[in-house]
Motif scaffolding. Structure first.
Motif, PDB file in Angstrom:
ATOM      1  N   THR A   1      11.153 -48.126 127.922  1.00 50.93           N
ATOM      2  CA  THR A   1      11.301 -46.943 127.065  1.00 50.93           C
ATOM      3  C   THR A   1      10.809 -47.239 125.653  1.00 50.93           C
ATOM      4  OG1 THR A   1      13.197 -46.193 128.363  1.00 50.93           O
ATOM      5  CG2 THR A   1      12.929 -45.229 126.175  1.00 50.93           C
ATOM      6  N   LYS A   2      11.123 -48.434 125.134  1.00 51.20           N
ATOM      7  CA  LYS A   2      10.639 -48.821 123.806  1.00 51.20           C
ATOM      8  C   LYS A   2       9.115 -48.833 123.761  1.00 51.20           C
ATOM      9  CE  LYS A   2      12.850 -52.700 123.061  1.00 51.20           C
ATOM     10  NZ  LYS A   2      13.332 -53.963 122.427  1.00 51.20           N
ATOM     11  N   ARG A   3       8.501 -49.357 124.817  1.00 47.02           N
ATOM     12  CA  ARG A   3       7.037 -49.427 124.863  1.00 47.02           C
ATOM     13  C   ARG A   3       6.412 -48.039 124.928  1.00 47.02           C
ATOM     14  NH1 ARG A   3       5.387 -54.077 122.742  1.00 47.02           N
ATOM     15  NH2 ARG A   3       6.731 -55.772 123.463  1.00 47.02           N
ATOM     16  N   ILE A   4       7.023 -47.138 125.678  1.00 47.58           N
ATOM     17  CA  ILE A   4       6.497 -45.774 125.791  1.00 47.58           C
ATOM     18  C   ILE A   4       6.551 -45.070 124.440  1.00 47.58           C
ATOM     19  CG2 ILE A   4       6.933 -43.487 126.788  1.00 47.58           C
ATOM     20  CD1 ILE A   4       7.788 -44.924 129.368  1.00 47.58           C
ATOM     21  N   HIS A   5       7.694 -45.197 123.747  1.00 52.84           N
ATOM     22  CA  HIS A   5       7.862 -44.499 122.469  1.00 52.84           C
ATOM     23  C   HIS A   5       7.086 -45.155 121.329  1.00 52.84           C
ATOM     24  CE1 HIS A   5      10.587 -41.553 124.024  1.00 52.84           C
ATOM     25  NE2 HIS A   5      11.481 -42.457 124.413  1.00 52.84           N
ATOM     26  N   ALA A   6       6.643 -46.397 121.524  1.00 55.77           N
ATOM     27  CA  ALA A   6       5.879 -47.075 120.472  1.00 55.77           C
ATOM     28  C   ALA A   6       4.452 -46.538 120.367  1.00 55.77           C
ATOM     29  CB  ALA A   6       5.839 -48.579 120.735  1.00 55.77           C
ATOM     30  N   GLY A   7       4.000 -45.806 121.390  1.00 55.62           N
ATOM     31  CA  GLY A   7       2.637 -45.260 121.383  1.00 55.62           C
ATOM     32  C   GLY A   7       1.643 -46.190 122.043  1.00 55.62           C
ATOM     33  N   GLY A   8       0.583 -45.598 122.580  1.00 54.53           N
ATOM     34  CA  GLY A   8      -0.475 -46.392 123.211  1.00 54.53           C
ATOM     35  C   GLY A   8      -0.087 -47.007 124.538  1.00 54.53           C
ATOM     36  N   PHE A   9       1.000 -46.532 125.147  1.00 52.96           N
ATOM     37  CA  PHE A   9       1.495 -47.148 126.385  1.00 52.96           C
ATOM     38  C   PHE A   9       0.445 -47.106 127.492  1.00 52.96           C
ATOM     39  CE2 PHE A   9       4.050 -46.725 130.408  1.00 52.96           C
ATOM     40  CZ  PHE A   9       4.587 -48.011 130.404  1.00 52.96           C
ATOM     41  N   MET A  10      -0.235 -45.960 127.649  1.00 52.61           N
ATOM     42  CA  MET A  10      -1.170 -45.785 128.756  1.00 52.61           C
ATOM     43  C   MET A  10      -2.525 -46.445 128.520  1.00 52.61           C
ATOM     44  SD  MET A  10       0.632 -44.101 130.937  1.00 52.61           S
ATOM     45  CE  MET A  10      -0.521 -43.394 132.110  1.00 52.61           C
ATOM     46  N   THR A  11      -2.743 -46.994 127.326  1.00 56.41           N
ATOM     47  CA  THR A  11      -4.043 -47.608 127.028  1.00 56.41           C
ATOM     48  C   THR A  11      -3.905 -49.069 126.608  1.00 56.41           C
ATOM     49  OG1 THR A  11      -3.939 -46.765 124.758  1.00 56.41           O
ATOM     50  CG2 THR A  11      -5.123 -45.432 126.367  1.00 56.41           C
TER      51      THR A  11
ATOM     52  N   TYR B   1       3.699 -42.522 134.679  1.00 52.27           N
ATOM     53  CA  TYR B   1       5.152 -42.703 134.642  1.00 52.27           C
ATOM     54  C   TYR B   1       5.819 -41.346 134.758  1.00 52.27           C
ATOM     55  CZ  TYR B   1       4.882 -41.549 129.605  1.00 52.27           C
ATOM     56  OH  TYR B   1       4.650 -40.934 128.397  1.00 52.27           O
ATOM     57  N   GLN B   2       7.016 -41.357 135.309  1.00 49.19           N
ATOM     58  CA  GLN B   2       7.759 -40.116 135.520  1.00 49.19           C
ATOM     59  C   GLN B   2       8.990 -40.105 134.638  1.00 49.19           C
ATOM     60  OE1 GLN B   2       8.039 -40.899 139.846  1.00 49.19           O
ATOM     61  NE2 GLN B   2       7.407 -38.777 140.112  1.00 49.19           N
ATOM     62  N   LEU B   3       9.230 -38.954 133.986  1.00 51.47           N
ATOM     63  CA  LEU B   3      10.431 -38.770 133.185  1.00 51.47           C
ATOM     64  C   LEU B   3      11.361 -37.796 133.886  1.00 51.47           C
ATOM     65  CD1 LEU B   3       8.927 -38.375 129.584  1.00 51.47           C
ATOM     66  CD2 LEU B   3       9.941 -40.421 130.589  1.00 51.47           C
ATOM     67  N   ASP B   4      12.661 -38.026 133.746  1.00 48.52           N
ATOM     68  CA  ASP B   4      13.639 -37.068 134.262  1.00 48.52           C
ATOM     69  C   ASP B   4      13.492 -35.772 133.469  1.00 48.52           C
ATOM     70  OD1 ASP B   4      16.476 -35.732 133.976  1.00 48.52           O
ATOM     71  OD2 ASP B   4      16.546 -36.913 135.813  1.00 48.52           O
ATOM     72  N   PRO B   5      13.268 -34.628 134.143  1.00 50.48           N
ATOM     73  CA  PRO B   5      13.003 -33.379 133.426  1.00 50.48           C
ATOM     74  C   PRO B   5      14.178 -32.883 132.589  1.00 50.48           C
ATOM     75  CG  PRO B   5      13.285 -32.975 135.776  1.00 50.48           C
ATOM     76  CD  PRO B   5      13.231 -34.450 135.599  1.00 50.48           C
ATOM     77  N   VAL B   6      15.375 -33.328 132.914  1.00 56.75           N
ATOM     78  CA  VAL B   6      16.560 -32.861 132.186  1.00 56.75           C
ATOM     79  C   VAL B   6      16.978 -33.848 131.102  1.00 56.75           C
ATOM     80  CG1 VAL B   6      18.984 -32.175 132.389  1.00 56.75           C
ATOM     81  CG2 VAL B   6      17.350 -31.572 134.201  1.00 56.75           C
ATOM     82  N   ARG B   7      17.108 -35.121 131.493  1.00 54.91           N
ATOM     83  CA  ARG B   7      17.645 -36.111 130.549  1.00 54.91           C
ATOM     84  C   ARG B   7      16.572 -36.932 129.844  1.00 54.91           C
ATOM     85  NH1 ARG B   7      21.855 -38.782 134.554  1.00 54.91           N
ATOM     86  NH2 ARG B   7      20.256 -38.107 136.045  1.00 54.91           N
ATOM     87  N   ASP B   8      15.302 -36.739 130.206  1.00 58.35           N
ATOM     88  CA  ASP B   8      14.177 -37.334 129.491  1.00 58.35           C
ATOM     89  C   ASP B   8      14.186 -38.870 129.490  1.00 58.35           C
ATOM     90  OD1 ASP B   8      11.749 -36.978 128.125  1.00 58.35           O
ATOM     91  OD2 ASP B   8      12.708 -37.365 126.205  1.00 58.35           O
TER      92      ASP B   8
ATOM     93  N   HIS C   1      10.219 -43.848 136.797  1.00 56.89           N
ATOM     94  CA  HIS C   1       9.336 -44.672 137.633  1.00 56.89           C
ATOM     95  C   HIS C   1       8.042 -44.926 136.872  1.00 56.89           C
ATOM     96  CE1 HIS C   1       6.560 -45.739 140.945  1.00 56.89           C
ATOM     97  NE2 HIS C   1       7.651 -46.162 141.547  1.00 56.89           N
ATOM     98  N   VAL C   2       7.431 -46.098 137.103  1.00 60.01           N
ATOM     99  CA  VAL C   2       6.156 -46.422 136.467  1.00 60.01           C
ATOM    100  C   VAL C   2       5.206 -47.005 137.511  1.00 60.01           C
ATOM    101  CG1 VAL C   2       4.991 -47.633 134.586  1.00 60.01           C
ATOM    102  CG2 VAL C   2       7.392 -47.005 134.326  1.00 60.01           C
TER     103      VAL C   2
END
Length: 204
Positions: free
Chosen positions: A52-62, A81-88, A92-93
């Motif tokens: 989660t930290k890596r995703i929010h840091a930006g550039g995760f997909m590159t 990656y998949q986010l829970d639509p309700v709890r965000d 899964h990655v």
């Protein structure tokens, strides 16, 4: 270049399926899979907090990562990656194995610079962004972090096309059959400040 590479520790998953995935999430782990490079997929579990930290840091997909699983390391690039639509939270990655020869398709963000030097924007024009990201094919170890679009001297009615960008060596756009538009500068609903436009033309 894209963001600096990072490392993640993972554990192999023996069991797969919804029940197993729910149990992992209850224990603060995310189910994930490493695939590609003509090898069998590996099911793994990663720390929810780390990912989660890596995703929010930006550039995760590159950004290329190194994942250690039971003493073995794998160079990978996140592909989905998949986010829970309700709890965000991350559910899964998917990671793609990469090597120096691996060609990948990624979306690179577009940054707009020198807005204060655009005659059209100073006159009240509006930057209409057509593409916030540009999909490219490039070597896995040479993914650009972003593309800069220079707005210096751009006037009302001007368009910025992909041909206005200088792409790094080895990087090619997925759309190759046309000179597509990245952004335009359009007149605002209330009209433009002609004084600023004229001053800009005089300076030019």
């Amino acid at each position: 270049m894209s963001h600096e590479s990072y490392e993640l520790k993972a554990e192999a998953r023996e069991r797969v399926g919804k029940g197993s995935a729910r149990e992992l999430r209850r224990n603060g782990l995310i189910p994930a899979v490493i695939y590609g490079d003509k090898q069998a997929p590996i099911s793994i579990a990663l720390s929810t907090n780390e990912v989660t930290k890596r995703i929010h840091a930006g550039g995760f997909m590159t950004t290329i990562a190194t994942i250690e699983v039971d003493g073995k390391t794998y160079k990978v690039l996140p592909k989905d990656y998949q986010l829970d639509p309700v709890r965000d939270f991350t559910m899964h990655v998917d990671f793609l194995r990469v090597s120096g020869n691996t060609q990948v398709t990624v979306e690179i963000p577009v940054h707009f610079i020198n807005e204060e030097k655009s005659q059209g924007l100073k006159a009240g024009g509006v930057l209409n962004i057509v593409r916030h990201e540009i999909e490219v094919q490039c070597p896995a170890d040479a993914i650009p972090e972003f593309f800069n679009v220079d707005l210096s001297g751009k006037k009302i009615g001007d368009s910025i096309h992909i041909s206005d960008l200088t792409l790094p060596k080895g990087v090619a756009t997925v759309i190759a059959d046309r000179d597509f538009t990245i952004a335009t500068i359009i007149a605002p609903a209330g009209g433009v400040d002609e004084t600023v436009e004229e001053e800009g033309e005089a300076e030019a």
